[in-house]
Design an enzyme around this catalytic site. Structure first.
Site, PDB file in Angstrom:
ATOM      1  N   PHE A  35       0.806  -1.224   0.000  1.00 27.48           N
ATOM      2  CA  PHE A  35       0.000   0.000   0.000  1.00 27.48           C
ATOM      3  C   PHE A  35       0.833   1.265   0.000  1.00 27.48           C
ATOM      4  O   PHE A  35       0.347   2.333  -0.397  1.00 27.48           O
ATOM      5  CB  PHE A  35      -0.939   0.011   1.220  1.00 27.48           C
ATOM      6  CG  PHE A  35      -0.249   0.319   2.523  1.00 27.48           C
ATOM      7  CD1 PHE A  35      -0.004   1.625   2.922  1.00 27.48           C
ATOM      8  CD2 PHE A  35       0.176  -0.695   3.376  1.00 27.48           C
ATOM      9  CE1 PHE A  35       0.645   1.917   4.121  1.00 27.48           C
ATOM     10  CE2 PHE A  35       0.819  -0.425   4.563  1.00 27.48           C
ATOM     11  CZ  PHE A  35       1.049   0.891   4.940  1.00 27.48           C
ATOM     12  N   LYS A  75      -1.101  -7.232  -8.997  1.00 30.10           N
ATOM     13  CA  LYS A  75      -2.061  -7.388  -7.907  1.00 30.10           C
ATOM     14  C   LYS A  75      -1.706  -6.339  -6.857  1.00 30.10           C
ATOM     15  O   LYS A  75      -0.861  -6.555  -5.991  1.00 30.10           O
ATOM     16  CB  LYS A  75      -1.967  -8.802  -7.321  1.00 30.10           C
ATOM     17  CG  LYS A  75      -3.276  -9.308  -6.667  1.00 30.10           C
ATOM     18  CD  LYS A  75      -3.791  -8.464  -5.519  1.00 30.10           C
ATOM     19  CE  LYS A  75      -2.974  -8.638  -4.268  1.00 30.10           C
ATOM     20  NZ  LYS A  75      -3.572  -7.863  -3.108  1.00 30.10           N
ATOM     21  N   ARG A 100      -5.939  -1.662  -0.496  1.00 34.98           N
ATOM     22  CA  ARG A 100      -6.195  -0.361   0.122  1.00 34.98           C
ATOM     23  C   ARG A 100      -5.988   0.808  -0.843  1.00 34.98           C
ATOM     24  O   ARG A 100      -6.500   1.893  -0.608  1.00 34.98           O
ATOM     25  CB  ARG A 100      -5.297  -0.171   1.353  1.00 34.98           C
ATOM     26  CG  ARG A 100      -5.510  -1.222   2.438  1.00 34.98           C
ATOM     27  CD  ARG A 100      -4.718  -0.894   3.687  1.00 34.98           C
ATOM     28  NE  ARG A 100      -4.800  -1.944   4.682  1.00 34.98           N
ATOM     29  CZ  ARG A 100      -5.818  -2.116   5.536  1.00 34.98           C
ATOM     30  NH1 ARG A 100      -6.848  -1.292   5.482  1.00 34.98           N
ATOM     31  NH2 ARG A 100      -5.802  -3.096   6.421  1.00 34.98           N
ATOM     32  N   SER A 155       5.865  -7.247   3.773  1.00 35.97           N
ATOM     33  CA  SER A 155       6.442  -7.608   5.065  1.00 35.97           C
ATOM     34  C   SER A 155       7.288  -8.874   4.936  1.00 35.97           C
ATOM     35  O   SER A 155       7.114  -9.676   4.012  1.00 35.97           O
ATOM     36  CB  SER A 155       5.335  -7.829   6.095  1.00 35.97           C
ATOM     37  OG  SER A 155       4.605  -9.008   5.786  1.00 35.97           O
ATOM     38  N   CYS A 196       9.593   1.456   3.572  1.00 35.26           N
ATOM     39  CA  CYS A 196      10.525   0.397   3.947  1.00 35.26           C
ATOM     40  C   CYS A 196      11.944   0.931   4.095  1.00 35.26           C
ATOM     41  O   CYS A 196      12.818   0.235   4.612  1.00 35.26           O
ATOM     42  CB  CYS A 196      10.503  -0.735   2.928  1.00 35.26           C
ATOM     43  SG  CYS A 196      11.083  -0.279   1.293  1.00 35.26           S
ATOM     44  N   GLU A 253       8.936  -3.908  13.269  1.00 32.74           N
ATOM     45  CA  GLU A 253       8.838  -2.899  12.208  1.00 32.74           C
ATOM     46  C   GLU A 253       7.528  -2.147  12.444  1.00 32.74           C
ATOM     47  O   GLU A 253       6.448  -2.601  12.058  1.00 32.74           O
ATOM     48  CB  GLU A 253       8.843  -3.541  10.820  1.00 32.74           C
ATOM     49  CG  GLU A 253       8.845  -2.503   9.710  1.00 32.74           C
ATOM     50  CD  GLU A 253       8.796  -3.106   8.319  1.00 32.74           C
ATOM     51  OE1 GLU A 253       9.200  -2.411   7.368  1.00 32.74           O
ATOM     52  OE2 GLU A 253       8.359  -4.264   8.171  1.00 32.74           O
TER      53      GLU A 253
END
Length: 497
Positions: free
Chosen positions: A149, A173, A177, A226, A281, A382
């Site tokens: 997202f 894909k 959100r 993640s 990230c 995180e």
């Protein structure tokens, strides 16, 4: 209510799936659209269209491919405002930040426009008498990108231009959100002249992801998200014979040496920790303060954190917007509270932030926590929010040891005026991307992006030269054209020179 469909075979398609998900504006908490989710039949139709398209697109000349890429680049550049508005309305980041991510995506498109040079093979003449050897690379076929997202445009553009330039069909894909920017990108690809089926968008949940990982006609998977999901995707997709690049999570540290320009360091730490509400990230989430730098640094970061203007991202003077969801907000608040209860010092507390006129939005203010210990969840998790934790160490060696002991290895930085310290740091840390007085060392498009350790699964980084390698397979041809009046030279012995 706006209904967001898929983009299959060159057109918007409702599909046959009946499930939907609501789309929220994080700044207001309001539902702005309903997203259709694909079922197995929709996914199969998408993959079938991609497989058919890949067969012809992979045979199209490089000149024609690059013509489409150049046109697509121009269309993205002329739709920056519209793309940025879509990003901000669904993600919440401020408009200038949204435009920044589009700019970084454009850099990858520009790199992909040079694909004729990037796909040049090698040729060796007369390796043996009358024998030549040459190599070239071919597309892998159908590839899928599963994107997060936090960068609705940039991360898809890390993948799709490289995959398409190298002759593959690409299925996106996106995160459920933030679907709208992906749909606009699909329309821009079509307007650029890309054949139907080469770029498609399918929305879905775990059923769709699982289908992509196991479908026999999907040849490769690119993923950003993640670490637990990256690990799962790698295990499942490789077990089904697919090539995988999966970029996972991060806990990025920045070491601040006593000889650093502390005003400069504090400016960049605040921007790197609180920009995009910390939902990057490559965000700096741990400030490693060395020796006597700590007290003054914390004071300077506190001043900057208190000055951050947290508003609806559409407001011109906003520095930071909301976080993506109520679940994200609650996790951030809970993790900060655990640190406080464990004895950390709250320097700036953003847990109770309320933005006037946006009381139902998903807000967390800039937060700075000092004296954090490595056993605290605020250090280990995180957090993916606007939280900067400060860990104090005695010297550079202790800071390097701290970074190397962390399971992640995505990005890191050092702030110093010492070339010797910087060189020691860059050679000693077990991290894939390193900044020297640069807080967010995201490589330019002609390098490749990727971390080490639990931040990367698979052996290829994303975009750049490694992106070309990931989306292609090499062939080596050994060729002889004997003259008809010569003996064949056939032998039962293993060939040698």
């Amino acid at each position: 209510m706006t209904i967001i469909n898929h983009f299959i075979s060159g057109t918007e398609a409702a599909g046959s799936g009946t499930d939907t998900k609501p789309i929220y504006n994080p700044a207001t908490g309001a539902v702005t659209a309903e997203l259709r989710l694909a079922n197995a039949a929709d996914l199969n139709a998408t993959v079938a269209a991609a497989k058919k398209a890949a067969e012809s697109w992979g045979d199209i000349s490089l000149a024609k491919r690059t013509a489409v890429l150049f046109k697509f680049r121009e269309l993205v550049a002329t739709h920056v405002e519209e793309l940025a508005q879509l990003i901000t309305s669904e993600h919440g980041k401020v408009l200038n930040d949204a435009k920044g991510e589009i700019g970084r995506g454009l850099e990858v498109i520009e790199f992909a426009c040079g694909i004729p040079q990037l796909l040049k093979g090698e040729y060796s003449d007369q390796v043996s008498t009358g024998i030549d050897v040459f190599s070239f690379r071919e597309p892998v076929g159908v590839v899928a990108g599963i994107t997060p997202f936090n960068f609705p445009v940039m991360v898809p553009l890390w993948m799709a231009p490289m995959a398409i330039a190298t002759g593959n069909a690409f299925i996106l894909k996106p995160s459920h959100r933030v679907p709208s920017a992906a749909m606009l990108l699909a329309k821009l690809w079509k307007d650029a002249g890309l054949p139907d089926g080469v770029f498609q968008v399918v929305h879905g949940d775990r059923e769709v992801v699982s289908g992509l990982l196991t479908h026999p006609d999907v040849d490769a998977i690119s993923f950003v998200g993640s670490t637990p999901v990256a690990k799962h995707i790698t295990e499942v997709a490789t077990a089904h014979g697919k090539r995988v690049q999966a970029l996972g999570g991060a806990k990025n540290h920045a070491i601040i040496m006593p000889d650093a320009d502390l005003d400069n360091a504090a400016d960049h730490l605040a921007a790197a920790a609180f920009g995009s509400a910390g939902q990057r990230c490559m965000a700096i989430s741990v400030a490693v303060a060395v020796g006597e730098a700590a007290d003054l640094l914390v004071k300077k970061v506190e001043e900057r954190a208190l000055d951050v203007k947290v508003k609806n991202g559409t407001e011109a003077d906003a520095d930071m917007g909301p976080v993506i969801s109520p679940e994200s907000r609650d996790f951030i608040v809970r993790t900060v509270t655990e640190a406080e209860q464990a004895g950390a010092a709250m320097v700036v507390d953003g847990r109770d932030l309320v933005v006037p006129g946006h009381e139902k939005g998903f807000w967390v203010g800039p937060t700075v926590i000092d004296h954090v210990k490595t056993e605290m969840s605020a250090y280990q998790e995180e957090i993916f929010g606007p939280v900067l934790v400060v860990v104090r160490v005695e010297d550079l060696d202790a800071g390097i040891k701290l970074i190397n002991a962390n399971p992640y290895g995505n990005g890191t930085a050092i702030f110093t005026s010492s070339g010797a310290a910087a060189r020691k740091f860059q050679r000693s840390v077990d991290v894939g991307m390193i900044g020297i007085n640069v807080p967010l060392p995201v490589p330019v498009a002609y390098y490749s992006f990727g971390g080490w350790k639990a931040s990367l699964f698979g052996d290829k980084h994303i975009y750049g030269p490694e992106g070309v390698s990931f989306y292609t397979r090499g062939k080596v041809v050994t060729s002889r054209w004997p003259e008809t009046n010569h003996a064949s030279g056939a032998s039962y012995n293993f060939p040698s020179n």
